[in-house]
Design an enzyme around this catalytic site. Structure first.
Site, PDB file in Angstrom:
ATOM      1  N   HIS A  74      31.175  -5.245  65.556  1.00 15.30           N
ATOM      2  CA  HIS A  74      31.765  -3.915  65.702  1.00 15.30           C
ATOM      3  C   HIS A  74      31.767  -3.554  67.175  1.00 15.30           C
ATOM      4  O   HIS A  74      30.846  -3.902  67.902  1.00 15.30           O
ATOM      5  CB  HIS A  74      30.941  -2.876  64.919  1.00 15.30           C
ATOM      6  CG  HIS A  74      31.691  -1.623  64.670  1.00 15.30           C
ATOM      7  ND1 HIS A  74      31.719  -0.592  65.563  1.00 15.30           N
ATOM      8  CD2 HIS A  74      32.498  -1.260  63.636  1.00 15.30           C
ATOM      9  CE1 HIS A  74      32.488   0.369  65.092  1.00 15.30           C
ATOM     10  NE2 HIS A  74      32.984  -0.009  63.930  1.00 15.30           N
TER      11      HIS A  74
ATOM     12  N   ASP B 242      32.658  -3.202  55.962  1.00 24.10           N
ATOM     13  CA  ASP B 242      33.653  -3.937  55.183  1.00 24.10           C
ATOM     14  C   ASP B 242      33.127  -5.232  54.587  1.00 24.10           C
ATOM     15  O   ASP B 242      33.810  -5.864  53.794  1.00 24.10           O
ATOM     16  CB  ASP B 242      34.882  -4.215  56.050  1.00 24.10           C
ATOM     17  CG  ASP B 242      35.641  -2.935  56.300  1.00 24.10           C
ATOM     18  OD1 ASP B 242      35.603  -2.077  55.418  1.00 24.10           O
ATOM     19  OD2 ASP B 242      36.222  -2.792  57.377  1.00 24.10           O
TER      20      ASP B 242
HETATM   21  N1  CMC Z   1      32.947 -13.487  64.136  1.00 21.32           N
HETATM   22  C1  CMC Z   1      32.665 -14.342  65.141  1.00 21.32           C
HETATM   23  N2  CMC Z   1      32.525 -13.997  66.430  1.00 21.32           N
HETATM   24  C2  CMC Z   1      32.676 -12.711  66.728  1.00 21.32           C
HETATM   25  C3  CMC Z   1      32.968 -11.740  65.732  1.00 21.32           C
HETATM   26  C4  CMC Z   1      33.099 -12.185  64.402  1.00 21.32           C
HETATM   27  N3  CMC Z   1      33.381 -11.309  63.423  1.00 21.32           N
HETATM   28  N4  CMC Z   1      33.068 -10.531  66.307  1.00 21.32           N
HETATM   29  C5  CMC Z   1      32.850 -10.715  67.616  1.00 21.32           C
HETATM   30  N5  CMC Z   1      32.615 -12.034  67.870  1.00 21.32           N
HETATM   31  C6  CMC Z   1      32.272 -12.638  69.164  1.00 21.32           C
HETATM   32  C7  CMC Z   1      33.481 -12.700  70.093  1.00 21.32           C
HETATM   33  O1  CMC Z   1      34.177 -13.911  69.918  1.00 21.32           O
HETATM   34  C8  CMC Z   1      32.825 -12.584  71.434  1.00 21.32           C
HETATM   35  O2  CMC Z   1      32.218 -13.824  71.734  1.00 21.32           O
HETATM   36  P1  CMC Z   1      32.143 -14.342  73.284  1.00 21.32           P
HETATM   37  O3  CMC Z   1      31.308 -13.325  73.996  1.00 21.32           O
HETATM   38  O4  CMC Z   1      31.534 -15.675  73.187  1.00 21.32           O
HETATM   39  O5  CMC Z   1      33.564 -14.365  73.755  1.00 21.32           O
HETATM   40  C9  CMC Z   1      31.664 -11.599  71.202  1.00 21.32           C
HETATM   41  O6  CMC Z   1      31.345 -11.757  69.804  1.00 21.32           O
HETATM   42  C10 CMC Z   1      32.023 -10.141  71.491  1.00 21.32           C
HETATM   43  O7  CMC Z   1      33.146  -9.806  70.679  1.00 21.32           O
HETATM   44  P2  CMC Z   1      34.358  -8.901  71.134  1.00 21.32           P
HETATM   45  O8  CMC Z   1      35.609  -9.439  70.513  1.00 21.32           O
HETATM   46  O9  CMC Z   1      34.341  -8.702  72.620  1.00 21.32           O
HETATM   47  O10 CMC Z   1      33.970  -7.543  70.451  1.00 21.32           O
HETATM   48  P3  CMC Z   1      34.928  -6.323  70.261  1.00 21.32           P
HETATM   49  O11 CMC Z   1      34.075  -5.121  70.408  1.00 21.32           O
HETATM   50  O12 CMC Z   1      36.125  -6.395  71.128  1.00 21.32           O
HETATM   51  O13 CMC Z   1      35.462  -6.500  68.752  1.00 21.32           O
HETATM   52  C11 CMC Z   1      35.662  -6.359  66.409  1.00 21.32           C
HETATM   53  C12 CMC Z   1      34.948  -5.817  67.656  1.00 21.32           C
HETATM   54  C13 CMC Z   1      35.301  -5.472  65.209  1.00 21.32           C
HETATM   55  C14 CMC Z   1      37.194  -6.294  66.613  1.00 21.32           C
HETATM   56  C15 CMC Z   1      35.220  -7.821  66.153  1.00 21.32           C
HETATM   57  O14 CMC Z   1      33.814  -7.873  66.013  1.00 21.32           O
HETATM   58  C16 CMC Z   1      35.903  -8.420  64.935  1.00 21.32           C
HETATM   59  O15 CMC Z   1      37.054  -8.871  65.050  1.00 21.32           O
HETATM   60  N6  CMC Z   1      35.187  -8.463  63.753  1.00 21.32           N
HETATM   61  C17 CMC Z   1      35.791  -8.959  62.538  1.00 21.32           C
HETATM   62  C18 CMC Z   1      36.731  -7.929  61.960  1.00 21.32           C
HETATM   63  C19 CMC Z   1      35.991  -6.788  61.298  1.00 21.32           C
HETATM   64  O16 CMC Z   1      35.086  -6.987  60.505  1.00 21.32           O
HETATM   65  N7  CMC Z   1      36.444  -5.554  61.616  1.00 21.32           N
HETATM   66  C20 CMC Z   1      35.932  -4.350  60.950  1.00 21.32           C
HETATM   67  C21 CMC Z   1      35.309  -3.397  61.884  1.00 21.32           C
HETATM   68  S1  CMC Z   1      34.423  -2.131  60.949  1.00 21.32           S
HETATM   69  C22 CMC Z   1      35.625  -1.266  60.119  1.00 21.32           C
HETATM   70  C23 CMC Z   1      36.450  -0.428  61.007  1.00 21.32           C
HETATM   71  O17 CMC Z   1      35.894   0.517  61.626  1.00 21.32           O
HETATM   72  O18 CMC Z   1      37.658  -0.637  61.072  1.00 21.32           O
END
Ligand code: CMC
Length: 435
Positions: A311, A369
């Protein structure tokens, strides 16, 4: 918002400019530096893709402490609201008005919402224009936007009474529209709302009754749906809420703004994650396949993510995920599905991920989720409608934030700037001279 005694000073290493900027304190959470004079004083913008360090507004509705894993609606912890806070409509009242209702206020609010549950009869013709296999989110973007063409008497955004009526209409009609989208997709007749039922029981009725068989209200399942709605009701300035605010900042009507929010919510990184999480569990299939799946998740080239994990704000267990896991137990027990293989798989996957260095070092925890899909599936809601249920729940948050924005004297049309990296000015060459 109060002014801090401390000021921030920006100075450039070449000594070309220096700017002192005020710092504001909120009631809790990080202070903010007011950079509004930056462009005028320096000719420069700030650069912050994804708004990682930018507060776009001040708000008194929802507060998240991502490190503690804390979520407050109007100051009340989500755990208390979900367990002792009454039903979803109490949460709606709280988000809209700032305080929990007393008994008389609750009765009046429920009565008002209930009187708006039907949609204009003409709306059904919009549904009939869609293919039966249309995704419910596409149907909702269209039909919620279309509400603006039916309710002209509440479109004046400068009239507080109009804003109030639109807010109530949206909260009241969303369940009707979501259920209609479902009924249309399975070729069953639309079911009219029943105003003698609670908000969540009425939704189940519109989803699962048919002209030949009424839906029998099951209190455990209705409570589970109510909890899903409470947990998803608001989440401060997330992508869809910011979309609603941005759309609303131009003076667009509330139905158009909520349609924009629904469009944004649809994406798999946001609301679409519940659908994606369930599909992921179904694809993994059984516990033996977890190690191979985790290997793929860690491989950056695979493009595979552990859906329902991670998140932007929570760097700790999402408090909503704990409550949703509890609800999962209750619903599966009620339905005699204690051995549900997907729930077992989800718990095993969660355990492995929480012990794995990849997830631990990145502070990736289950979000709401991860479990909400399993609960919804058990309630009989089809996977393609999961994000529609999220939209139904979030409508109150969107509309509360929209109302807050409209009454904020500091509100301006949202207009981000850019760092331009394309071609500077050049002349159009004749076609024969183009490469
Ligand atoms: N699985 C694997 N790796 C992950 C995941 C995941 N679900 N989420 C983040 N990472 C990794 C990402 O690859 C990055 O790694 P590195 O530092 O090596 O490049 C690190 O963790 C930081 O991630 P980020 O993409 O910079 O984090 P963000 O804050 O931009 O993204 C997110 C947040 C929710 C978009 C992402 O965690 C994600 O895509 N999760 C899966 C989708 C999901 O479950 N979304 C629902 C969110 S809760 C409901 C809502 O409010 O909508």
């Amino acid at each position: 918002m109060t002014n801090s005694e401390t000021k921030a000073t920006l100075s450039f290493s070449d000594g070309s400019a220096s700017l002192e900027m005020p710092i504001y304190k909120g009631s809790v959470g990080p202070d903010v530096i007011d950079i509004r004079k930056l462009y005028g004083a320096t000719g420069m913008f700030t650069y912050d893709p994804g708004f990682m360090s930018t507060a776009a507004c001040n708000s008194s509705i929802t507060y998240i402490d991502g490190d503690k894993g804390e979520l407050l609606y109007r100051g009340y912890p989500i755990e208390q609201l979900a367990v002792n806070g009454g039903d979803f409509l109490e949460t709606c009242y709280l988000l809209l008005n700032g305080e929990l209702p007393n008994a008389a206020q609750k009765t009046e609010f429920v009565d008002t919402v209930t009187k708006h549950t039907m949609v204009h009869e003409q709306m059904q013709f919009f549904f009939r224009g869609f293919r039966r296999d249309a995704h419910p989110m596409s149907v909702l973007v269209g039909t919620v936007g279309a509400l603006a063409s039916f309710y002209h008497d509440s479109l004046d955004i400068n009239d507080p009474h109009h804003r109030e009526v639109s807010a109530i209409r949206l909260i009241a009609k969303m369940p009707t529209l979501v259920a209609m989208a479902y009924k249309y997709s399975i070729g069953q007749p639309f079911v009219y709302p029943r105003n003698d039922l609670s908000y969540s029981a009425n939704f189940m009725h519109m989803m699962f009754s048919t002209p030949c068989e009424p839906y029998k209200v099951n209190e455990v399942l209705v409570r589970a749906l109510d909890r899903i709605l409470i947990l998803h009701a608001d989440h401060e300035q997330n992508a869809s809420t910011s979309t609603v605010r941005l759309a609303g900042s131009s003076g667009a009507n509330p139905f158009a703004c909520i349609a924009a929010g629904i469009a944004c919510l649809w994406g798999p990184a946001h609301g679409g994650a519940n659908e994606a999480a369930l599909s992921m569990l179904e694809e993994i299939g059984n516990v033996d396949n977890i190690p191979e799946f985790i290997k793929q998740v860690k491989d950056k080239n695979s493009g595979v993510k552990l859906m329902g994990f991670g998140h932007r704000v929570y760097k700790n267990y999402d408090p909503r995920a704990k409550l949703m896991r509890e609800t999962c137990y209750e619903v599966l027990n009620e339905l005699g599905l204690q051995d549900d293989p997907l729930f077992k798989l989800a718990m095993a996957l969660e355990k492995i991920a929480l012990e794995d260095e990849y997830f631990v070092s990145r502070k990736l925890y289950p979000n709401v989720d991860f479990y909400s899909g399993i609960v919804q599936r058990a309630l009989g809601i089809p996977t393609s409608l999961f994000t529609g249920i999220f939209a139904l729940a979030r409508t109150v948050g969107w509309i509360a934030q929209w109302k807050e924005m409209i009454s904020d004297p500091e509100q301006k049309i949202g207009r981000p700037r850019q760092l331009f990296v394309g071609s500077p000015k050049r002349d159009v060459p004749p076609i024969a001279k183009r490469g």
